[in-house]
Write a protein that holds these residues in place. Structure first.
Motif, PDB file in Angstrom:
ATOM      1  N   TYR A 230       0.765  -1.293  -0.117  1.00  0.00           N
ATOM      2  CA  TYR A 230      -0.104   0.207   0.063  1.00  0.00           C
ATOM      3  C   TYR A 230       0.701   1.322  -0.039  1.00  0.00           C
ATOM      4  CZ  TYR A 230      -4.139  -2.867   0.782  1.00  0.00           C
ATOM      5  OH  TYR A 230      -5.062  -3.906   0.709  1.00  0.00           O
ATOM      6  N   VAL A 231       2.084   1.112   0.450  1.00  0.00           N
ATOM      7  CA  VAL A 231       3.032   2.149   0.255  1.00  0.00           C
ATOM      8  C   VAL A 231       4.297   1.792  -0.783  1.00  0.00           C
ATOM      9  CG1 VAL A 231       4.761   3.530   1.279  1.00  0.00           C
ATOM     10  CG2 VAL A 231       2.643   3.273   2.368  1.00  0.00           C
ATOM     11  N   ASP A 232       4.298   2.423  -1.840  1.00  0.00           N
ATOM     12  CA  ASP A 232       5.363   2.088  -2.805  1.00  0.00           C
ATOM     13  C   ASP A 232       6.447   2.680  -2.932  1.00  0.00           C
ATOM     14  OD1 ASP A 232       3.416   0.408  -4.868  1.00  0.00           O
ATOM     15  OD2 ASP A 232       2.211   2.461  -4.334  1.00  0.00           O
ATOM     16  N   MET A 233       6.487   3.879  -2.077  1.00  0.00           N
ATOM     17  CA  MET A 233       7.800   4.544  -2.118  1.00  0.00           C
ATOM     18  C   MET A 233       7.865   5.560  -0.709  1.00  0.00           C
ATOM     19  SD  MET A 233       7.894   6.427  -5.782  1.00  0.00           S
ATOM     20  CE  MET A 233       6.081   6.947  -5.760  1.00  0.00           C
ATOM     21  N   LEU A 234       9.181   5.591  -0.297  1.00  0.00           N
ATOM     22  CA  LEU A 234       9.198   6.468   0.852  1.00  0.00           C
ATOM     23  C   LEU A 234      10.103   7.537   0.759  1.00  0.00           C
ATOM     24  CD1 LEU A 234       8.961   6.057   4.172  1.00  0.00           C
ATOM     25  CD2 LEU A 234      10.970   5.369   4.317  1.00  0.00           C
ATOM     26  N   SER A 235       9.719   8.692   1.272  1.00  0.00           N
ATOM     27  CA  SER A 235      10.844   9.880   1.478  1.00  0.00           C
ATOM     28  C   SER A 235      11.050  10.285   2.871  1.00  0.00           C
ATOM     29  CB  SER A 235      10.039  10.931   0.501  1.00  0.00           C
ATOM     30  OG  SER A 235      10.891  12.108   0.427  1.00  0.00           O
ATOM     31  N   ALA A 236      12.168  10.585   3.435  1.00  0.00           N
ATOM     32  CA  ALA A 236      12.114  11.044   4.750  1.00  0.00           C
ATOM     33  C   ALA A 236      13.630  11.571   5.057  1.00  0.00           C
ATOM     34  CB  ALA A 236      12.068   9.725   5.780  1.00  0.00           C
ATOM     35  N   GLY A 237      13.977  11.704   6.037  1.00  0.00           N
ATOM     36  CA  GLY A 237      15.407  12.148   6.678  1.00  0.00           C
ATOM     37  C   GLY A 237      16.162  11.334   7.200  1.00  0.00           C
ATOM     38  N   ASN A 238      17.247  11.710   7.570  1.00  0.00           N
ATOM     39  CA  ASN A 238      18.327  10.883   8.144  1.00  0.00           C
ATOM     40  C   ASN A 238      17.553  10.322   9.650  1.00  0.00           C
ATOM     41  OD1 ASN A 238      20.996   9.787   8.500  1.00  0.00           O
ATOM     42  ND2 ASN A 238      21.066  11.069  10.335  1.00  0.00           N
ATOM     43  N   GLY A 239      17.053  11.241  10.289  1.00  0.00           N
ATOM     44  CA  GLY A 239      16.550  10.786  11.556  1.00  0.00           C
ATOM     45  C   GLY A 239      15.424   9.769  11.681  1.00  0.00           C
ATOM     46  N   PHE A 240      14.459   9.821  10.515  1.00  0.00           N
ATOM     47  CA  PHE A 240      13.549   8.749  10.509  1.00  0.00           C
ATOM     48  C   PHE A 240      14.109   7.428  10.538  1.00  0.00           C
ATOM     49  CE2 PHE A 240      11.111   5.862   8.043  1.00  0.00           C
ATOM     50  CZ  PHE A 240       9.707   5.844   8.689  1.00  0.00           C
ATOM     51  N   ALA A 241      15.274   7.102   9.478  1.00  0.00           N
ATOM     52  CA  ALA A 241      15.845   6.103   9.285  1.00  0.00           C
ATOM     53  C   ALA A 241      16.482   5.495  10.517  1.00  0.00           C
ATOM     54  CB  ALA A 241      16.301   6.075   7.937  1.00  0.00           C
ATOM     55  N   VAL A 242      17.343   6.518  11.091  1.00  0.00           N
ATOM     56  CA  VAL A 242      17.928   6.014  12.247  1.00  0.00           C
ATOM     57  C   VAL A 242      17.167   5.530  13.489  1.00  0.00           C
ATOM     58  CG1 VAL A 242      19.475   7.063  14.025  1.00  0.00           C
ATOM     59  CG2 VAL A 242      19.912   7.885  11.644  1.00  0.00           C
ATOM     60  N   HIS A 243      16.281   6.267  13.867  1.00  0.00           N
ATOM     61  CA  HIS A 243      15.118   5.682  14.986  1.00  0.00           C
ATOM     62  C   HIS A 243      14.363   4.652  14.584  1.00  0.00           C
ATOM     63  CE1 HIS A 243      16.551   9.299  16.895  1.00  0.00           C
ATOM     64  NE2 HIS A 243      15.981  10.153  16.160  1.00  0.00           N
ATOM     65  N   ASP A 244      14.113   4.459  13.389  1.00  0.00           N
ATOM     66  CA  ASP A 244      13.333   3.255  12.965  1.00  0.00           C
ATOM     67  C   ASP A 244      14.451   1.882  13.124  1.00  0.00           C
ATOM     68  OD1 ASP A 244      11.617   1.290  11.268  1.00  0.00           O
ATOM     69  OD2 ASP A 244      13.268   1.293   9.954  1.00  0.00           O
ATOM     70  N   ILE A 245      15.752   2.017  12.637  1.00  0.00           N
ATOM     71  CA  ILE A 245      16.559   0.976  12.766  1.00  0.00           C
ATOM     72  C   ILE A 245      16.930   0.800  14.109  1.00  0.00           C
ATOM     73  CG2 ILE A 245      18.988   0.330  11.789  1.00  0.00           C
ATOM     74  CD1 ILE A 245      18.565   1.926   9.420  1.00  0.00           C
ATOM     75  N   LEU A 350       7.198  18.749   8.579  1.00  0.00           N
ATOM     76  CA  LEU A 350       6.785  19.747   7.685  1.00  0.00           C
ATOM     77  C   LEU A 350       7.760  20.043   6.776  1.00  0.00           C
ATOM     78  CD1 LEU A 350       5.591  22.580   7.400  1.00  0.00           C
ATOM     79  CD2 LEU A 350       7.072  23.457   9.262  1.00  0.00           C
ATOM     80  N   LEU A 351       9.081  20.108   6.766  1.00  0.00           N
ATOM     81  CA  LEU A 351      10.181  20.287   5.921  1.00  0.00           C
ATOM     82  C   LEU A 351      10.275  19.353   5.029  1.00  0.00           C
ATOM     83  CD1 LEU A 351      13.332  21.420   8.325  1.00  0.00           C
ATOM     84  CD2 LEU A 351      11.537  22.620   7.366  1.00  0.00           C
ATOM     85  N   HIS A 352      10.213  18.054   5.091  1.00  0.00           N
ATOM     86  CA  HIS A 352      10.198  17.002   3.993  1.00  0.00           C
ATOM     87  C   HIS A 352       8.873  17.082   3.159  1.00  0.00           C
ATOM     88  CE1 HIS A 352      14.067  14.972   4.793  1.00  0.00           C
ATOM     89  NE2 HIS A 352      13.821  15.345   6.104  1.00  0.00           N
ATOM     90  N   SER A 353       7.849  17.378   3.899  1.00  0.00           N
ATOM     91  CA  SER A 353       6.482  17.349   3.122  1.00  0.00           C
ATOM     92  C   SER A 353       6.600  18.643   2.201  1.00  0.00           C
ATOM     93  CB  SER A 353       5.325  17.688   4.179  1.00  0.00           C
ATOM     94  OG  SER A 353       5.356  16.323   4.966  1.00  0.00           O
ATOM     95  N   VAL A 354       7.013  19.860   2.815  1.00  0.00           N
ATOM     96  CA  VAL A 354       7.142  21.178   1.913  1.00  0.00           C
ATOM     97  C   VAL A 354       8.224  20.776   0.654  1.00  0.00           C
ATOM     98  CG1 VAL A 354       8.034  23.244   1.622  1.00  0.00           C
ATOM     99  CG2 VAL A 354       6.620  22.654   3.718  1.00  0.00           C
ATOM    100  N   ALA A 355       9.272  20.063   0.958  1.00  0.00           N
ATOM    101  CA  ALA A 355      10.160  19.767  -0.043  1.00  0.00           C
ATOM    102  C   ALA A 355       9.568  18.809  -1.229  1.00  0.00           C
ATOM    103  CB  ALA A 355      11.231  19.223   0.344  1.00  0.00           C
ATOM    104  N   VAL A 356       8.669  17.850  -0.855  1.00  0.00           N
ATOM    105  CA  VAL A 356       8.053  17.064  -1.853  1.00  0.00           C
ATOM    106  C   VAL A 356       6.650  17.854  -2.558  1.00  0.00           C
ATOM    107  CG1 VAL A 356       6.555  14.889  -1.918  1.00  0.00           C
ATOM    108  CG2 VAL A 356       8.640  14.903  -0.431  1.00  0.00           C
ATOM    109  N   GLY A 357       6.144  18.501  -1.560  1.00  0.00           N
ATOM    110  CA  GLY A 357       4.968  19.254  -1.977  1.00  0.00           C
ATOM    111  C   GLY A 357       5.421  20.072  -3.070  1.00  0.00           C
ATOM    112  N   ASN A 358       6.665  20.873  -3.039  1.00  0.00           N
ATOM    113  CA  ASN A 358       6.837  21.586  -4.159  1.00  0.00           C
ATOM    114  C   ASN A 358       7.238  20.999  -5.379  1.00  0.00           C
ATOM    115  OD1 ASN A 358       6.994  23.978  -2.290  1.00  0.00           O
ATOM    116  ND2 ASN A 358       9.275  23.923  -1.978  1.00  0.00           N
ATOM    117  N   CYS A 359       7.197  19.898  -5.434  1.00  0.00           N
ATOM    118  CA  CYS A 359       7.521  18.973  -6.683  1.00  0.00           C
ATOM    119  C   CYS A 359       6.405  18.486  -7.228  1.00  0.00           C
ATOM    120  CB  CYS A 359       8.660  18.170  -6.423  1.00  0.00           C
ATOM    121  SG  CYS A 359      10.075  18.513  -5.893  1.00  0.00           S
ATOM    122  N   LEU A 360       5.148  18.708  -6.629  1.00  0.00           N
ATOM    123  CA  LEU A 360       3.959  17.908  -6.950  1.00  0.00           C
ATOM    124  C   LEU A 360       3.031  18.638  -7.920  1.00  0.00           C
ATOM    125  CD1 LEU A 360       2.884  16.423  -3.659  1.00  0.00           C
ATOM    126  CD2 LEU A 360       3.956  15.022  -5.709  1.00  0.00           C
TER     127      LEU A 360
END
Length: 409
Positions: A230-245, A350-360
């Motif tokens: 249901y999720v095909d792609m992921l966009s995030a920052g370093n912190g998300f991946a670090v805390h997930d792992i 907020l920051l990553h969503s704005v970055a993606v939103g600017n490209c949509l």
């Protein structure tokens, strides 16, 4: 003496509020107008058409009015071909170049309308003039000397998305602004149906995630959504991946056990230990293959071949080897993902969503969820009628969404 320009607007211009907005723009900028033709659509599937004469005191004032109207989908009634000017140098655009909106846009070339590809805001439009002409957006730092850049606003047609006349789906349901008092479960059910519909149509869903998703305990449910497709792609920052792992290796997120809420001894060091382990392995994929990472969102992305983009920032610890630290390179990677997405879930960042939103483009379905109403408002203000905003805890939203999508199958 006054100057005038004849313009037209068509579509669902009444129920979308488009016509009222245009009248307001003209009056606010000191102009006047007269409606010369007005055909009203009398059924849900019928469009309306209006032709107006816009008047102003001088050419500069008229141009300002026409410019603002153009952003709302108003076009000249006698369109001419777009003006193309070669770029004088790499990364240099001609004076007066057309700066794009995020709405579907068409360029008139040799008497024909060409749809602009890869639509996003704040770009230039380049036309390739050959046997099969095409138009597409380019960010300024990608402009090459000699590119034929669309200049001024002649021969350009913009089509903003129109508000649905019925509210049967999620993207008509939330058209009244952002509020924490909306019925959450019914809204999430509609969002789940929209995801199913997107997948059924062969579309792709992009999740844009912040670390709060891990801290709030929604990690396992998002991992399930990745695993089940249901999720095909992921966009995030370093912190998300670090805390997930970190959650996988040490059972903590930023040093806290997300189940017991205890702070283990030396837990504050777990995130930096996690980064060290992944660097030692050579990257996230290598750490999954070696068995160092055995669960979580990043694990499911690797195990199920779901592409991810980790865009770095100045405050990152480490960072992880997979984190893109060059800002322009990260922006290009985000842009490539965004252009593939048919639906985007912006989850507590907020920051990553704005970055993606600017490209949509404004036609992409967007769901924005955050506990802070200002964040949701800011993100939706950049978007379109194809957006849903929810003010709620991300730790509540993701599990309910997963339940709607997975447990009700």
């Amino acid at each position: 003496m006054t100057v005038s320009r004849e313009v037209e607007l068509e579509g669902h211009i009444i129920d979308s509020g488009m016509m009222q907005s245009c009248f307001g723009i003209i009056m606010d900028l000191g102009g006047s107008f007269s409606v010369q033709e007005f055909d009203i659509g009398r059924h849900k599937d019928e469009e309306s058409y209006a032709r107006m004469l816009v008047e102003a005191d001088d050419e500069d004032q008229l141009q300002s009015i026409v410019h603002e109207l153009h952003q709302h989908g108003v076009n000249p009634s006698d369109p001419k071909d777009a003006t193309l000017v070669p770029a004088p140098d790499d990364q240099v655009v001609p004076h007066g170049f057309y700066s794009t909106t995020n709405h579907p846009t068409y360029i008139r070339h040799d008497g024909e309308w060409i749809e602009v590809e890869d639509m996003e805001m704040d770009c230039a439009v380049v036309v390739e003039d050959d046997d099969s002409p095409r138009a597409y957006t380019k960010v300024l730092n990608a402009i090459e000397e000699g590119d034929l850049v669309v200049t001024d606003e002649t021969g350009i047609k913009v089509q903003p998305p129109e508000r649905p006349r019925d509210s049967g789906g999620a993207f008509g349901f939330m058209q009244g602004g952002v509020s924490s008092e909306r019925p959450s479960e019914s809204t999430i059910r509609k969002i789940a149906n929209a995801i199913r519909e997107t997948k059924k149509e062969g579309g792709k869903v992009l999740a844009v995630c912040g670390p709060a998703l891990i801290h709030s305990g929604a990690r396992e449910d998002l991992a399930r959504l990745v695993r089940e497709g249901y999720v095909d792609m992921l966009s995030a920052g370093n912190g998300f991946a670090v805390h997930d792992i970190e959650r996988d290796i040490y059972g903590t997120s930023l040093g806290m056990d997300t189940e017991s809420l205890d702070h283990p001894r030396h837990g504050h060091k777990h995130h930096i230990y996690t980064i060290s382990e992944v660097i030692r392995e050579g990257g996230i994929e290598e750490a999954v293959e070696s068995g160092t990472i055995e669960s979580g969102v990043m694990y499911e992305c690797v195990d199920n071949d779901r592409p991810f983009v980790l865009a770095g920032s100045i405050r990152d610890d480490g960072p992880l080897p997979d984190t893109i630290t060059d800002a322009v390179e990260a922006q290009n990677a985000i842009r490539e993902q965004a252009h593939e997405a048919d639906m985007v879930l912006m989850l507590s960042t907020l920051l990553h969503s704005v970055a993606v939103g600017n490209c949509l483009p404004s036609t992409t379905r967007v769901v924005c969820v955050d506990i802070n109403p200002a964040t949701v408002t800011q993100l939706l203000d950049r978007g379109s009628a194809q957006a849903v905003g929810m003010v709620t805890d991300i730790g509540t939203f993701v599990p309910i969404l997963a339940e709607q999508l997975l447990d009700e199958e």
